[in-house]
Write an enzyme that holds these catalytic residues in place. Structure first.
Site, PDB file in Angstrom:
ATOM      1  CE1 TYR A 171      -2.849   0.431   5.734  1.00 37.67           C
ATOM      2  CE2 TYR A 171      -0.332   0.624   5.913  1.00 37.67           C
ATOM      3  CZ  TYR A 171      -1.466   0.076   5.507  1.00 37.67           C
ATOM      4  OH  TYR A 171      -1.326  -1.255   5.147  1.00 37.67           O
ATOM      5  CE1 TYR A 214      -3.429   2.462   0.289  1.00 41.11           C
ATOM      6  CE2 TYR A 214      -2.843   3.124   2.543  1.00 41.11           C
ATOM      7  CZ  TYR A 214      -3.766   3.217   1.343  1.00 41.11           C
ATOM      8  OH  TYR A 214      -4.512   4.192   1.598  1.00 41.11           O
TER       9      TYR A 214
HETATM   10  P1  NAD Z   1      -8.487  -9.310   4.211  1.00 46.08           P
HETATM   11  O1  NAD Z   1      -9.051  -9.179   5.327  1.00 46.08           O
HETATM   12  O2  NAD Z   1      -9.390 -10.077   2.968  1.00 46.08           O
HETATM   13  O3  NAD Z   1      -7.079 -10.175   4.072  1.00 46.08           O
HETATM   14  C1  NAD Z   1      -6.311 -10.176   5.197  1.00 46.08           C
HETATM   15  C2  NAD Z   1      -5.913 -11.514   5.321  1.00 46.08           C
HETATM   16  O4  NAD Z   1      -4.814 -11.860   6.425  1.00 46.08           O
HETATM   17  C3  NAD Z   1      -7.321 -12.111   6.261  1.00 46.08           C
HETATM   18  O5  NAD Z   1      -7.852 -13.181   5.629  1.00 46.08           O
HETATM   19  C4  NAD Z   1      -6.604 -12.316   7.516  1.00 46.08           C
HETATM   20  O6  NAD Z   1      -7.286 -13.434   8.340  1.00 46.08           O
HETATM   21  C5  NAD Z   1      -5.101 -12.813   7.251  1.00 46.08           C
HETATM   22  N1  NAD Z   1      -4.505 -12.669   8.472  1.00 46.08           N
HETATM   23  C6  NAD Z   1      -4.254 -11.696   9.280  1.00 46.08           C
HETATM   24  N2  NAD Z   1      -3.133 -12.220   9.983  1.00 46.08           N
HETATM   25  C7  NAD Z   1      -2.569 -13.392   9.854  1.00 46.08           C
HETATM   26  C8  NAD Z   1      -1.591 -14.204  10.206  1.00 46.08           C
HETATM   27  N3  NAD Z   1      -0.789 -14.134  11.209  1.00 46.08           N
HETATM   28  N4  NAD Z   1      -1.367 -15.518   9.360  1.00 46.08           N
HETATM   29  C9  NAD Z   1      -2.060 -15.951   8.487  1.00 46.08           C
HETATM   30  N5  NAD Z   1      -3.207 -14.870   7.979  1.00 46.08           N
HETATM   31  C10 NAD Z   1      -3.491 -13.815   8.464  1.00 46.08           C
HETATM   32  O7  NAD Z   1      -8.266  -7.817   3.572  1.00 46.08           O
HETATM   33  P2  NAD Z   1      -7.272  -7.289   2.195  1.00 46.08           P
HETATM   34  O8  NAD Z   1      -7.315  -5.797   2.533  1.00 46.08           O
HETATM   35  O9  NAD Z   1      -7.530  -7.917   0.956  1.00 46.08           O
HETATM   36  O10 NAD Z   1      -5.707  -7.558   2.653  1.00 46.08           O
HETATM   37  C11 NAD Z   1      -4.914  -8.501   1.649  1.00 46.08           C
HETATM   38  C12 NAD Z   1      -3.638  -7.624   1.553  1.00 46.08           C
HETATM   39  O11 NAD Z   1      -3.889  -6.624   0.669  1.00 46.08           O
HETATM   40  C13 NAD Z   1      -3.004  -6.984   2.778  1.00 46.08           C
HETATM   41  O12 NAD Z   1      -1.642  -7.429   2.352  1.00 46.08           O
HETATM   42  C14 NAD Z   1      -3.361  -5.500   2.885  1.00 46.08           C
HETATM   43  O13 NAD Z   1      -2.323  -5.002   3.339  1.00 46.08           O
HETATM   44  C15 NAD Z   1      -3.043  -5.551   1.253  1.00 46.08           C
HETATM   45  N6  NAD Z   1      -3.761  -4.031   0.923  1.00 46.08           N
HETATM   46  C16 NAD Z   1      -5.172  -3.900   1.076  1.00 46.08           C
HETATM   47  C17 NAD Z   1      -5.633  -2.642   0.770  1.00 46.08           C
HETATM   48  C18 NAD Z   1      -7.000  -2.365   0.934  1.00 46.08           C
HETATM   49  O14 NAD Z   1      -7.482  -1.074   0.780  1.00 46.08           O
HETATM   50  N7  NAD Z   1      -8.053  -3.266   1.351  1.00 46.08           N
HETATM   51  C19 NAD Z   1      -4.982  -1.704  -0.141  1.00 46.08           C
HETATM   52  C20 NAD Z   1      -3.487  -2.286  -0.242  1.00 46.08           C
HETATM   53  C21 NAD Z   1      -2.979  -3.245  -0.020  1.00 46.08           C
END
Ligand code: NAD
Length: 286
Positions: free
Chosen positions: A182, A172
């Site tokens: 954040y 991000y």
């Molecule tokens: P999401 O909730 O679908 O995914 C995050 C996942 O991480 C969840 O399923 C959670 O259970 C899992 N998780 C947390 N701690 C964990 C651990 N210790 N071991 C295994 N799994 C674990 O949300 P998302 O937003 O799709 O996130 C996915 C990725 O995308 C992340 O790296 C997030 O930072 C990144 N991201 C998200 C956004 C946004 O706006 N949603 C923007 C940029 C980047």
């Protein structure tokens, strides 16, 4: 034969991990997922009861099949690292073999090898706190779950990733530009993840011709993002200010990820690719 992908960080049908799984399934890959242990029960129950059937539908009309769901906690490399309170925690004691080394071992036993590794997980217990108020413990926890978890996965999966394989993680823009709110060291964790993308691209490339890239994704109202607290504001901000004035869909990130782990991108490694409707390029919001 088709490719086999392991996607770590899928626990519902809203996040980027799910969308990436679908894009890879649509391209013919066999799908294995890693689900955070505390979220495993509800995810598997929902899958079994058909709650995700609508969102499992692929462009050809068939439903995405998940060959196997592995419980995973990516902050633990092996059983010796797991403290007693976690071991005895009900949500953990119901599953086994969920440390990174054990999941790699299980996948090796079940399937032999994989071609694609996706890291789509992050966690920062103090994400709602400004960096200036973040504790050492909270900061290190954010780095452990959100950055080192990728190093650990790549380290332990490397022996079972076929040469020519590819990996991807999600980052991000808060890593390089100030995104107030954040917090908790999550901005630092993403900066580490992006730097590691370059160094690991070198090391895994030289060692096994494996590619390592990251997608810097725009805002999505996932479960994790809602925990941060201002995701709706971010989505509105992007809509108002990005070159492309449309809501970013998880499927657009899925499609870019499918490209970045496919032979179409065989010369791309160590890159952070923006999939954000171009928001990162703006210097003045207007
Ligand atoms: P999401 O909730 O679908 O995914 C995050 C996942 O991480 C969840 O399923 C959670 O259970 C899992 N998780 C947390 N701690 C964990 C651990 N210790 N071991 C295994 N799994 C674990 O949300 P998302 O937003 O799709 O996130 C996915 C990725 O995308 C992340 O790296 C997030 O930072 C990144 N991201 C998200 C956004 C946004 O706006 N949603 C923007 C940029 C980047």
């Amino acid at each position: 034969r088709g490719k086999r992908a392991f996607i770590a960080g899928v626990a519902d049908d809203n996040g980027y991990g799910w969308a990436i799984a679908k894009a890879l399934a649509a391209a013919g890959a066999e799908i294995l997922v890693g689900t955070w242990v505390p979220a495993l029960n509800i995810f598997e129950t929902s899958l079994r009861r058909g709650k995700f059937d609508d969102s499992r539908r692929l462009p050809n009309g068939s439903l995405m099949e998940i060959a196997k769901v592995y419980p995973l906690d990516a902050v633990f490399d092996s059983l010796e690292d797991v403290p007693d309170d976690i071991k005895s925690n009900k949500r953990y004691s119901g599953s086994s073999n969920w440390t990174v080394t054990e999941v790699a071992e299980s996948i090796k036993n079940d399937f032999g090898s994989i071609d694609i590794l996706v890291h789509s997980l992050a966690n920062g217990p103090e994400v709602t706190k400004p960096l200036l108020e973040t504790s050492r413990k909270g900061y290190l926890a954010a780095l452990s779950a959100s950055s080192y978890s990728f190093i650990s996965l790549l380290q332990h999966f490397l022996p079972i990733i076929n040469p020519g394989g590819a990996t991807i993680s999600l980052t991000y823009i808060a890593s390089e530009r100030i995104i107030p709110g954040y917090g908790g060291g999550m901005s630092s964790a993403k900066a580490a993840l992006e730097s590691d993308t370059r160094v690991l691209a070198f090391e895994a490339g030289r060692k096994k011709q494996i590619r390592v890239n990251a997608i810097s994704a725009g805002p999505l109202g996932s479960r994790a993002a809602k925990a941060i607290g201002f995701i709706e504001k971010m989505i509105e901000y992007s809509y108002a200010n990005a070159p492309l004035q449309k809501e970013l869909s998880a499927d657009e990130v899925g499609a870019a990820a499918a490209f970045l782990v496919s032979p179409l991108s065989s010369a791309i490694t160590g890159s952070v690719v923006y999939v954000d409707n171009g928001l990162n390029t703006m210097g003045l919001a207007c």
